[in-house]
Design a protein around this motif. Structure first.
Motif, PDB file in Angstrom:
ATOM      1  N   ALA A 275       0.633  -1.212   0.193  1.00  0.00           N
ATOM      2  CA  ALA A 275      -0.181  -0.097  -0.009  1.00  0.00           C
ATOM      3  C   ALA A 275       0.799   1.238  -0.019  1.00  0.00           C
ATOM      4  O   ALA A 275       0.161   2.377   0.130  1.00  0.00           O
ATOM      5  N   PHE A 276       2.114   1.061   0.062  1.00  0.00           N
ATOM      6  CA  PHE A 276       3.239   2.320  -0.099  1.00  0.00           C
ATOM      7  C   PHE A 276       2.626   3.122  -1.322  1.00  0.00           C
ATOM      8  O   PHE A 276       2.274   2.657  -2.456  1.00  0.00           O
ATOM      9  N   PRO A 277       2.891   4.600  -1.236  1.00  0.00           N
ATOM     10  CA  PRO A 277       2.053   5.235  -2.366  1.00  0.00           C
ATOM     11  C   PRO A 277       2.870   5.112  -3.682  1.00  0.00           C
ATOM     12  O   PRO A 277       2.271   5.374  -4.735  1.00  0.00           O
ATOM     13  N   TYR A 278       3.924   4.867  -3.720  1.00  0.00           N
ATOM     14  CA  TYR A 278       4.692   4.873  -4.801  1.00  0.00           C
ATOM     15  C   TYR A 278       4.986   3.228  -5.248  1.00  0.00           C
ATOM     16  O   TYR A 278       5.976   2.971  -5.211  1.00  0.00           O
ATOM     17  N   ASN A 279       3.849   2.524  -5.402  1.00  0.00           N
ATOM     18  CA  ASN A 279       3.841   1.079  -5.864  1.00  0.00           C
ATOM     19  C   ASN A 279       3.658   0.993  -7.038  1.00  0.00           C
ATOM     20  O   ASN A 279       3.194   1.808  -7.874  1.00  0.00           O
ATOM     21  N   ARG A 280       4.087   0.058  -7.791  1.00  0.00           N
ATOM     22  CA  ARG A 280       4.130  -0.434  -9.176  1.00  0.00           C
ATOM     23  C   ARG A 280       4.215  -2.000  -9.181  1.00  0.00           C
ATOM     24  O   ARG A 280       4.866  -2.587  -8.671  1.00  0.00           O
ATOM     25  N   ASP A 281       3.631  -2.204 -10.611  1.00  0.00           N
ATOM     26  CA  ASP A 281       4.031  -3.661 -11.037  1.00  0.00           C
ATOM     27  C   ASP A 281       5.134  -3.550 -11.697  1.00  0.00           C
ATOM     28  O   ASP A 281       5.419  -2.689 -12.342  1.00  0.00           O
ATOM     29  N   VAL A 282       5.751  -4.857 -11.870  1.00  0.00           N
ATOM     30  CA  VAL A 282       6.943  -5.069 -12.734  1.00  0.00           C
ATOM     31  C   VAL A 282       6.542  -6.124 -13.792  1.00  0.00           C
ATOM     32  O   VAL A 282       5.754  -7.107 -13.527  1.00  0.00           O
ATOM     33  N   TYR A 283       7.332  -5.939 -14.900  1.00  0.00           N
ATOM     34  CA  TYR A 283       6.671  -6.903 -16.128  1.00  0.00           C
ATOM     35  C   TYR A 283       7.953  -7.470 -16.811  1.00  0.00           C
ATOM     36  O   TYR A 283       9.131  -7.135 -16.677  1.00  0.00           O
ATOM     37  N   ASN A 284       7.375  -8.420 -17.492  1.00  0.00           N
ATOM     38  CA  ASN A 284       8.252  -9.034 -18.508  1.00  0.00           C
ATOM     39  C   ASN A 284       7.531  -8.669 -19.843  1.00  0.00           C
ATOM     40  O   ASN A 284       6.107  -8.670 -20.073  1.00  0.00           O
TER      41      ASN A 284
END
Length: 339
Positions: A275-284
């Protein structure tokens, strides 16, 4: 035997076979030995290079050809060029998400019969597409959750329980704020090809053109040893920090500490705070044409990445051991673009 133990043993055996130190710096965890050519080759992001290596060790090739392992993940840094196939395919090592994506695009554009054709199958990326309008040539397939905060030196007056606000970070990286707690600020950013750089600047509402002249923007991402001054501050993958300080990967955090942003803790119980505000998915990132329904479907690529039952998505233990969070949309193929 847990995932960490298997990874360490496999890496140590390979390193010993080559007479190498497992913890040489900078560390390279390309396939060991270097002649272990595998079916699916990935390059790019520093953020996900280590979990990529872990997945490479964990996922078997179903037909044991050309290797017993399916995925070869080449680190963002190390000696260059890299050789990814037994024949031809000696290419410059891509450092960062954008560099990996560009290398994949160049591979697709290379003429048939070229010595640099069919050398890369996917790019690791910690950012979303920069261009979703030109074409849908590439597909960004999410597989884990990460977040980015800032780090400072532990003994610096910048190390407080309050951390920073988004507005303060905006002002620091545009160089309109030059001191904090009596310290002259010396902000750092990763190199231009870094997906973390792109993501972080987007979160603090700073364009590349607005990055101030006080910023050193050439450091390798997620390398805390680059912070040599009490005024240094830099973005850092929380997952990378957890893996480095947990002994899963080579520890590059130096004497840095993770800070809060907007009052939110980057970790909860030692784990990534999703839930950190700068969260992101990472991708292939893979060629769209090679997925189900594409012009040239690739069964190995599809089984490795596509849908939430893919080989990568099934490796939840590996993903969490490397500090990342699992995601419900793992294997989704709806996000497409050109770069």
């Amino acid at each position: 035997m847990n995932v960490k133990s298997r990874i360490r043993i496999a890496a140590a055996v390979g390193a010993a076979a080559l007479g190498l130190s497992l913890f040489a710096s900078p560390a390279s965890a390309d396939p060991i030995p270097s002649t272990d050519y595998r079916q699916l080759v990935g390059v790019g992001s520093d953020t996900t290079q280590d979990v990529g290596n872990g997945l490479g060790l964990a996922i078997a090739d179903p037909n044991n050809s050309p290797s017993t392992k399916l995925i070869a993940s080449y680190d963002a840094t190390g000696s260059s060029p890299i050789k990814t196939r037994a024949v031809n395919c000696s290419i410059p090592r891509p450092n960062g998400s954008s560099a990996g994506i560009d290398a994949l695009r160049a591979d697709l554009a290379a003429p048939a019969g070229s010595t640099t054709k069919n050398c890369i199958d996917f790019a690791r990326s910690s950012r979303t597409p920069a261009d979703t309008t030109t074409s849908t040539k590439l597909t960004w397939i999410p597989f884990a959750k990460d977040a980015v905060t800032v780090v400072v030196r532990s003994g610096s007056p910048l190390n407080t329980t309050v951390g920073f606000t988004t507005q303060q970070l905006h002002d620091i990286y545009t160089c309109t704020k030059t001191t904090h707690n009596g310290v002259a600020l010396k902000p750092l950013l990763p190199q231009l090809n870094s997906g973390t750089r792109t993501f972080f600047l987007g979160k603090i509402n700073v364009t590349e053109a607005q990055v101030g002249t006080c910023v050193n923007g050439t450091v390798q991402e997620h390398d805390g040893t680059a912070l040599t001054d009490n005024g240094n501050i830099a973005p850092y993958s929380i997952a990378q920090y957890i893996a480095q300080t947990g002994g899963v990967v080579t520890d590059r955090h130096g004497v840095t500490v993770l800070l809060k942003v907007d009052g939110i803790e980057p970790r909860v119980g030692g784990q990534l705070n999703v839930a950190f505000p700068y969260n992101r998915d990472v991708y292939n990132v893979v060629p769209t044409a090679k997925l189900t329904g594409g012009a040239t479907p690739d069964a190995d690529l599809i089984s490795a990445f596509e849908t939430n039952t893919s080989k990568v998505c099934a490796q939840t233990g590996v993903i969490t051991d490397y500090g990342f969070g699992t995601i419900a949309n793992c294997g989704n193929v709806t996000l497409k673009g050109e770069r």
